[in-house]
Scaffold this active site. Sequence first.
Site, PDB file in Angstrom:
ATOM      1  N   PRO A 213       0.811   5.162  58.356  1.00  0.00           N
ATOM      2  CA  PRO A 213       0.292   6.516  58.569  1.00  0.00           C
ATOM      3  C   PRO A 213       0.308   7.292  57.250  1.00  0.00           C
ATOM      4  O   PRO A 213       1.238   7.150  56.453  1.00  0.00           O
ATOM      5  CB  PRO A 213       1.276   7.149  59.564  1.00  0.00           C
ATOM      6  CG  PRO A 213       2.223   6.100  59.964  1.00  0.00           C
ATOM      7  CD  PRO A 213       2.046   4.914  59.105  1.00  0.00           C
ATOM      8  N   LEU A 214      -0.702   8.095  57.045  1.00  0.00           N
ATOM      9  CA  LEU A 214      -0.855   8.817  55.797  1.00  0.00           C
ATOM     10  C   LEU A 214       0.332   9.720  55.488  1.00  0.00           C
ATOM     11  O   LEU A 214       0.763   9.834  54.341  1.00  0.00           O
ATOM     12  CB  LEU A 214      -2.141   9.648  55.863  1.00  0.00           C
ATOM     13  CG  LEU A 214      -2.796   9.965  54.515  1.00  0.00           C
ATOM     14  CD1 LEU A 214      -3.049   8.682  53.741  1.00  0.00           C
ATOM     15  CD2 LEU A 214      -4.105  10.698  54.751  1.00  0.00           C
ATOM     16  N   CYS A 215       0.878  10.374  56.539  1.00  0.00           N
ATOM     17  CA  CYS A 215       1.984  11.292  56.293  1.00  0.00           C
ATOM     18  C   CYS A 215       3.227  10.553  55.812  1.00  0.00           C
ATOM     19  O   CYS A 215       4.016  11.105  55.047  1.00  0.00           O
ATOM     20  CB  CYS A 215       2.300  12.126  57.533  1.00  0.00           C
ATOM     21  SG  CYS A 215       2.512  11.151  59.013  1.00  0.00           S
ATOM     22  N   THR A 216       3.386   9.318  56.245  1.00  0.00           N
ATOM     23  CA  THR A 216       4.522   8.534  55.765  1.00  0.00           C
ATOM     24  C   THR A 216       4.363   8.287  54.267  1.00  0.00           C
ATOM     25  O   THR A 216       5.304   8.458  53.495  1.00  0.00           O
ATOM     26  CB  THR A 216       4.612   7.179  56.482  1.00  0.00           C
ATOM     27  OG1 THR A 216       4.739   7.403  57.875  1.00  0.00           O
ATOM     28  CG2 THR A 216       5.790   6.364  55.981  1.00  0.00           C
ATOM     29  N   GLU A 219       4.513  11.985  52.508  1.00  0.00           N
ATOM     30  CA  GLU A 219       5.668  12.877  52.603  1.00  0.00           C
ATOM     31  C   GLU A 219       7.008  12.183  52.764  1.00  0.00           C
ATOM     32  O   GLU A 219       7.990  12.580  52.164  1.00  0.00           O
ATOM     33  CB  GLU A 219       5.517  13.797  53.829  1.00  0.00           C
ATOM     34  CG  GLU A 219       4.127  14.261  54.102  1.00  0.00           C
ATOM     35  CD  GLU A 219       3.904  15.673  53.625  1.00  0.00           C
ATOM     36  OE1 GLU A 219       4.850  16.464  53.722  1.00  0.00           O
ATOM     37  OE2 GLU A 219       2.801  15.949  53.121  1.00  0.00           O
TER      38      GLU A 219
END
Lengths: 453, 514
Positions: A213-216, A219
């Site tokens: 996932p992009l947020c992983t 961030e």
Amino acid sequence: MADLEAPQSKTRDLDKLLLRAGNLVGPDFYPGAELRDDIRDYVRILVVGAGGLGCELLKDLALSGFRNLDVIDMDRIEVTNLNRQFLFRQILLLEDVGKPKAEVAAKRVMERVSGVEIVPHFSRIEDKELDFYNDFNIIALGLDSIEARRYINGVACGFLEYDEDDTPRRETIKPMVDGGTEGFKGHARVIVPGVTPCFECTIWLFPPQVKFPLCTLAETPRNAAHCIEYAHLIKWHEVHGGKSFDPDEPEHMKWVYDEAIKRAELFGIPGVTYSLTQGVVKNIIPAIASTNAIISAACALETLKIVSGCSKTLANYLTYNGGEGLHTKVTEFVRDQDCLVCGPGILIELDTSITLQKFIDMLEEHPKLLLSKASVKHGKDSLYMQAPPVLEEMHRPNLSKPLYDLMGRVQKDTVHVFGTGLKNEEKHSSLTKLRVVFKGADGVTDMDTAIGA
Amino acid sequence: MPPMKKEEATMSEPKTKYDRQLRIWGELGQAALEEASICLLHCGPTGSEALKNLVLGGVGSFTVVDGSKVELGDLGNNFMVDERSVGQSKAKSVCAFLQELNDSVKATFIEENPDTLITTNASFFSQFTLVIATQLVEDSMVKLDRICREANVMLVFARSYGLSGFLRVSEHTVIDSKPDHFLDDLRLNNPWPELKSFVETIDLNVSDPVAHKHIPYVVILVKMADEWAQDLVKSKMISMDEDNYKEAIEAAFKVFAPRGISSEIQQICNDTCAELSSNSSDFWVMVAALKEFISNEGDGEAPLEGSIPDMTSSTEHYINLQKIYQAKAEADFLVMEKRVKNILKKIGRDPSSISKPAIKSFCKNVRKLKVCRYRMVEDEFSNPSVTEIQKCLADEDYSGAMGFYVLLRAVDRFAANYNKFPGQFDGGMDEDISRLKTTALSLLTDLVCNGSVLPDDLINEMCRFGASELHVVAAFIGGITSQEVIKLVTKQFVPMLGTYIFNGIDHKSQLLTL
């Protein structure tokens, strides 16, 4: 004791299978020296891929009575191939690294097995004319990507023709044997278009690729792979703008590795190594000689059986797992009758005077389709598109023309229609393959199922 | 801040070649492979193909034993001989080809009939790590099995016969079995003190929504396990002095996940080999230490594995959690190391003779240990499981494989009686078929499987095969053989257990346990 009079045959062992009658054999098995000689002289096999599977396939086929082989591969030999692609050397004065795989593989097998002719093709599979593929009796696949398999499958199934009662026409069937490996696992399957499921019919067998996932990545990275993918997918574009990342360029790879290390340091995450970086970015599949040997052998065996009928054939999918014990399993998958690639498509008979507009209207009424707002495609040409408005306007004049004319005045051909269908009282988008046959073009007689003006 | 130590940004030259396989068995596995010495008996295509895969993988050394000369017919099934080698020693030819595949492998050959070696020079085999015995008949197999067990040399039997094939492996213990799917060792229902205190520092009811959604699930579940147990059971209590409910509350966590060690590991611990003597192997010494650990420091549990899966979490929580699990695993390892040293002293061995990495690997993989026991070939051949034979012959998916198993033994008996294999030469086929049928039936009777029938079609096929060694079948058998050898030598992954019969007719090959 031994047959001292008769000179020994070079194909001493193969002869036992090909020259002797048997009970557990294929339906059209005619044992004899003629069968063996015909295989040797006339049968042509194409091996797609000259890598781990391809090298083994060429050897196996050459030692199974086949003399006319072609091999196609667009890659050059790399050092990491040498632990399994045994036809390539890096020893003493023999430096194969950098040379085209297909050419070296062909040369090496011809050197060892006298009499075999292997024509190498150092090119992409897409760059060959369709007719090229039609020249072979069987196509044996030693590929490492789903896309490539899909392409060849599309080509082979494209040759398939059906007759009026939806039976595949025998002479248009182009069998394929497909193998794949990963570490200790592998599969071998037989694809007979129109009879067994094709690659597309069973596309659901392949699990989707892992994506973080992009947020992983952005961030909350937690492991080394997250740091690497951040550098590869996010940081690269930030810093290099439009320049595309080339995994084969050592400079690019080193850059990603350095950035991944920085990020890992920032978050206190251990484990980023150069090897892991390559593995994650290139999606490297671990590979060994033994699994490739096993799967190729199974594929070559099936090729021999299909061509000669000397034994029953695999029906139709073999899975192999050697990591935990030793497990082989045969599954008989069934064709998807509505398969867009290997299926006949729903038969529609039309009058040559029918306009495209009338045709589209009919699709809504057709009991098997109930397709509203259909867009129509004939091969590469869009005949009519419902959307976007710009294209709709562009194709609108076609609506009043006869479909027969728009399709180039051929008596029958395939079209694809896309619209909103009704299945189980639920609306859904669907792409359907249709076989359009025009009556009145060559004196084709009326049939009850025909939809006429 | 000083930068973290960077690894060399390229791999050393010789290792790059092995990159794709290092990703499977790592440096340790590769080192084991490079130290191994293999003996190959018979270098027809079955043996040659098996050895080819090992040579490509970097096996340390090999010796090919074969007394035959290259015939014209060999050119049709063996890639490692060519026209120039006709009339010459087959062993020499194969050896030369294999050497070309990998110049770091030490290659030798002996022009000798393997059967002769087995009968007259048993001690020859002791020098090897492993023997690959291909195309042997029953009699030689029994003898060689005895020799190798005595000498503690690993042994793999492989055979190709027409469209059938056979593979059997010697006894083995596995530490790093690398199963595909395995439950993480999280101990959610049995957290140790450090994990508990860490969990207590985190408040599930934190108000900041970002923080709320970045609490790792390990923390959530450890907290919940406790809460659920309390609330649910409490809700059923009628009065405060119900001891059974108090006990229930305390024992509630037992409901959630299996604690302690699996029955498989229990079995290994209770194995007779765990009773040590001075020549017990390293594996069993470590099992003995494990047993002690479980009853003492482990309190019913094995050493902690130490890694945690990825989970949604803030980086900080995750890294902290990771450190807690790693610390416990390290602490457990140190206890195990101490116990191993003590045990070694007790049985009269050098306390440092089992290395730290070996003990670490054992601790990490405790829950996946496997002991693969194989009957002696002799025992299996004289006393196979009758129920198994009968069951398989009657089952649609197993009858082909079981039929071939029986027939492979029958053709050896046939050969002993008639000095040739059935169908080996053209002519006299009908007679051979009927003789093979009789031989097979008498074999079944000897094995006390009266009443079992072999399909006539299969008997016919066996005669049709005429003891041929087809390249594609040899390549398949050779392939699986080499794979088993790799697993045995690297001691990673799980070797096959049983007798594998290849059925090239419909590919319904099976692993038989006899």
